[in-house]
Design a protein around this motif. Sequence first.
Motif, PDB file in Angstrom:
ATOM      1  N   THR A 356     -47.865  28.769 -24.343  1.00 36.88           N
ATOM      2  CA  THR A 356     -46.366  28.111 -24.405  1.00 36.88           C
ATOM      3  C   THR A 356     -45.695  28.687 -23.362  1.00 36.88           C
ATOM      4  N   ARG A 357     -45.982  29.879 -22.562  1.00 36.17           N
ATOM      5  CA  ARG A 357     -45.455  30.376 -21.189  1.00 36.17           C
ATOM      6  C   ARG A 357     -45.644  29.010 -20.178  1.00 36.17           C
ATOM      7  N   THR A 358     -47.190  28.539 -20.178  1.00 39.69           N
ATOM      8  CA  THR A 358     -47.484  27.636 -19.358  1.00 39.69           C
ATOM      9  C   THR A 358     -46.856  26.342 -19.601  1.00 39.69           C
ATOM     10  N   GLN A 359     -46.855  25.978 -20.728  1.00 39.67           N
ATOM     11  CA  GLN A 359     -46.250  24.619 -20.992  1.00 39.67           C
ATOM     12  C   GLN A 359     -44.855  24.535 -20.695  1.00 39.67           C
ATOM     13  N   LEU A 360     -44.056  25.743 -20.992  1.00 38.38           N
ATOM     14  CA  LEU A 360     -42.795  25.774 -20.547  1.00 38.38           C
ATOM     15  C   LEU A 360     -42.501  25.573 -18.904  1.00 38.38           C
ATOM     16  N   ALA A 361     -43.474  26.257 -18.162  1.00 36.36           N
ATOM     17  CA  ALA A 361     -43.386  26.293 -16.685  1.00 36.36           C
ATOM     18  C   ALA A 361     -43.512  24.692 -16.358  1.00 36.36           C
ATOM     19  N   ASN A 362     -44.385  23.917 -16.991  1.00 35.88           N
ATOM     20  CA  ASN A 362     -44.484  22.698 -16.735  1.00 35.88           C
ATOM     21  C   ASN A 362     -43.408  21.599 -16.953  1.00 35.88           C
ATOM     22  N   VAL A 363     -42.708  22.147 -18.164  1.00 31.84           N
ATOM     23  CA  VAL A 363     -41.667  21.226 -18.598  1.00 31.84           C
ATOM     24  C   VAL A 363     -40.488  21.671 -17.651  1.00 31.84           C
ATOM     25  N   PHE A 364     -40.154  22.963 -17.055  1.00 33.55           N
ATOM     26  CA  PHE A 364     -39.260  23.261 -16.328  1.00 33.55           C
ATOM     27  C   PHE A 364     -39.475  22.384 -15.026  1.00 33.55           C
ATOM     28  N   ALA A 365     -40.619  22.077 -14.528  1.00 35.13           N
ATOM     29  CA  ALA A 365     -40.925  21.548 -13.389  1.00 35.13           C
ATOM     30  C   ALA A 365     -40.781  19.971 -13.390  1.00 35.13           C
ATOM     31  N   LYS A 366     -40.814  19.309 -14.285  1.00 30.02           N
ATOM     32  CA  LYS A 366     -40.890  17.994 -14.830  1.00 30.02           C
ATOM     33  C   LYS A 366     -39.234  17.682 -14.941  1.00 30.02           C
ATOM     34  N   THR A 367     -38.516  18.440 -15.610  1.00 32.97           N
ATOM     35  CA  THR A 367     -37.265  18.342 -15.835  1.00 32.97           C
ATOM     36  C   THR A 367     -36.515  18.784 -15.033  1.00 32.97           C
ATOM     37  N   GLN A 368     -36.802  19.530 -13.870  1.00 29.89           N
ATOM     38  CA  GLN A 368     -36.061  20.053 -12.693  1.00 29.89           C
ATOM     39  C   GLN A 368     -34.917  20.988 -13.680  1.00 29.89           C
ATOM     40  N   THR A 369     -35.366  21.910 -14.377  1.00 30.55           N
ATOM     41  CA  THR A 369     -34.564  22.895 -15.116  1.00 30.55           C
ATOM     42  C   THR A 369     -35.404  24.078 -14.645  1.00 30.55           C
ATOM     43  N   SER A 370     -34.534  25.274 -15.090  1.00 32.73           N
ATOM     44  CA  SER A 370     -35.277  26.603 -14.689  1.00 32.73           C
ATOM     45  C   SER A 370     -34.988  27.546 -15.722  1.00 32.73           C
ATOM     46  N   ARG A 371     -34.230  27.348 -16.662  1.00 28.54           N
ATOM     47  CA  ARG A 371     -34.077  28.249 -17.901  1.00 28.54           C
ATOM     48  C   ARG A 371     -34.061  27.450 -19.160  1.00 28.54           C
ATOM     49  N   GLN A 372     -34.115  28.106 -20.486  1.00 30.27           N
ATOM     50  CA  GLN A 372     -34.449  27.506 -21.669  1.00 30.27           C
ATOM     51  C   GLN A 372     -32.988  26.985 -21.965  1.00 30.27           C
ATOM     52  N   SER A 373     -31.819  27.572 -21.602  1.00 30.90           N
ATOM     53  CA  SER A 373     -30.577  27.192 -21.910  1.00 30.90           C
ATOM     54  C   SER A 373     -30.237  25.760 -21.286  1.00 30.90           C
ATOM     55  N   GLU A 374     -30.656  25.855 -19.884  1.00 28.47           N
ATOM     56  CA  GLU A 374     -30.421  24.594 -19.327  1.00 28.47           C
ATOM     57  C   GLU A 374     -31.508  23.549 -19.642  1.00 28.47           C
ATOM     58  N   LEU A 375     -32.535  23.880 -20.074  1.00 31.91           N
ATOM     59  CA  LEU A 375     -33.384  22.719 -20.966  1.00 31.91           C
ATOM     60  C   LEU A 375     -32.881  22.235 -22.124  1.00 31.91           C
ATOM     61  N   VAL A 376     -32.509  23.115 -22.882  1.00 31.17           N
ATOM     62  CA  VAL A 376     -31.826  22.751 -24.356  1.00 31.17           C
ATOM     63  C   VAL A 376     -30.548  21.731 -24.075  1.00 31.17           C
TER      64      VAL A 376
END
Length: 389
Positions: A356-376
Motif C-alpha cells: 500500500t505504501r508503493t501504491q500510495l506513492a503512485n497515486v500521489f504522483a498521478k494526482t499531484q498530491t503529497s499527503r493523504q489529507s490532500e488526496l482525500v
Amino acid sequence: MSSVSESRLSDIIDALYAGSGDPREWPGLLGPICTYLDAEVGQVVVGDHTRSRWDGDYYYALTPNRDEADLTDFLAAHGATDPRRKLFLASEGRVWLDHEMEPPGFDASPIVRDFLDPLEIRRQIAAVVVRDETTIATLTVMRSRAAGPFTAVHADRFSLLLPHFRRSFHIHKALRQAAGVAQGAAAFVESLDNPVILCNGGGQVVLANEAARALSRQGALSLRGGRLSLPRAADEGRLNACIAAVFGHDRRLGRGKAGHEPCGAMGIAVPRPDPKPPLRLLVCPLPGAHALADASPGTSLVALVGVGDTTDRPLGTLLASLYDLTAAETRLVDQLRRGLSLKEAADALGVAHSTTRTQLANVFAKTQTSRQSELVGLVGRVASLQAPL
C-alpha cells in the motif's frame, strides 16, 4: 593570442550563439573564420553518415568567393575513396593539419593534381565538429600551396572554436526534439474526445482542442478573443475562483488570489438548458507544460477538462479514468477516503503494508498530491462533480 585574434574569436562565438545552432547557419560564419585563421576558403559539410556515399546525401557550403559546384564535383569524384576519409571521420573533435591525415605519396595523387592544387586549397585544417547517431558535421579551412602550410598556432586557434560549434549544435538538436514532443502532445490533446482547454494565470486560452471548440460553437462556453467565459456571470465567477485556487496550490504555477483555499484540482458543474446535462469541468494544474501550448517559458497553465455527465458513474470509475489509476490503486483510495489509515487499509484489502505504501506513492504522483489529507480532499472535490445541481 593577439588582442585582434581574441576579438575575432569573440565575434565568431557571439554570432554563433545569436543563431539557432542549425549547421545551415554556419556558412555565414565562414568568412570571419577564414580571417581569424589566415585562410582563404572555408567549408562546412553536414550530412547523414549512415549513407554509403558523400554526394547527394550531404549539404555543402563554401565561403562566398568559391563555387559550391567545385566541392560537389570533388566529393562526387573522390569522396568515397579519399584515403584521408576513414581516419578523419573517426576522430570527432580532433583538429587535423593536412599532412597529419595524408598517407605516403598523397601529394602526387590525382586528388591533389586534379582538384586541390587547381582550386588552390592544398593546405587545410579540418575537424569533425559533431558526430551522433546519424548526423556528421565537419568544418574545414583551406588555402593555397603558395600560402604555406598551416601551423600549430593555427590549429590551436581552430580548436577554440570547436566546443562552441558542438554546444550550439546540441542546443539546436534539443530544441528540435522538444518542439517535436510538444507538437506530438498538442496533437494528442487535439485528438481527445473530451474537451480540453489550457489557460494561463490571466485567464487567456493558449490551447483548446476541437471538442472544446465545439462546445463554444454550441454556446456552452465562449472562447472569443482568446479568453474563456461562461454564459452566466455567476458560473464564470465560480470558474475563476477554481482557477485562482488551483494556481494558489502549486507554488510553481504562481500565487492564487487572497482568500482562496489552496487545492490540487477542483471540479465545477455548469448548468445548461434542459435536456442537456450540466457541463462538468475538472480544473487541474499543469506545471512545466508551456511547451505543449507554445507558450513562453515559465508560463503558468491550468487545464480545464470536460468530464461529461458523471452522475451515473461510480466514484472509483471516475477517479480511475481521470487519473489513470489501476484497480488496486482505486481500491486503496476508496479505503483512505473512508478514514482508514494506510495500515488499516492494507489490512482491509488483505495486502502487505509495503504494497500500500508503493501504491500510495503512485497515486500521489498521478494526482499531484503529497499527503493523504490532500488526496482525500481531492477525492471529495471530484465527488462534487457527481452531485446534482
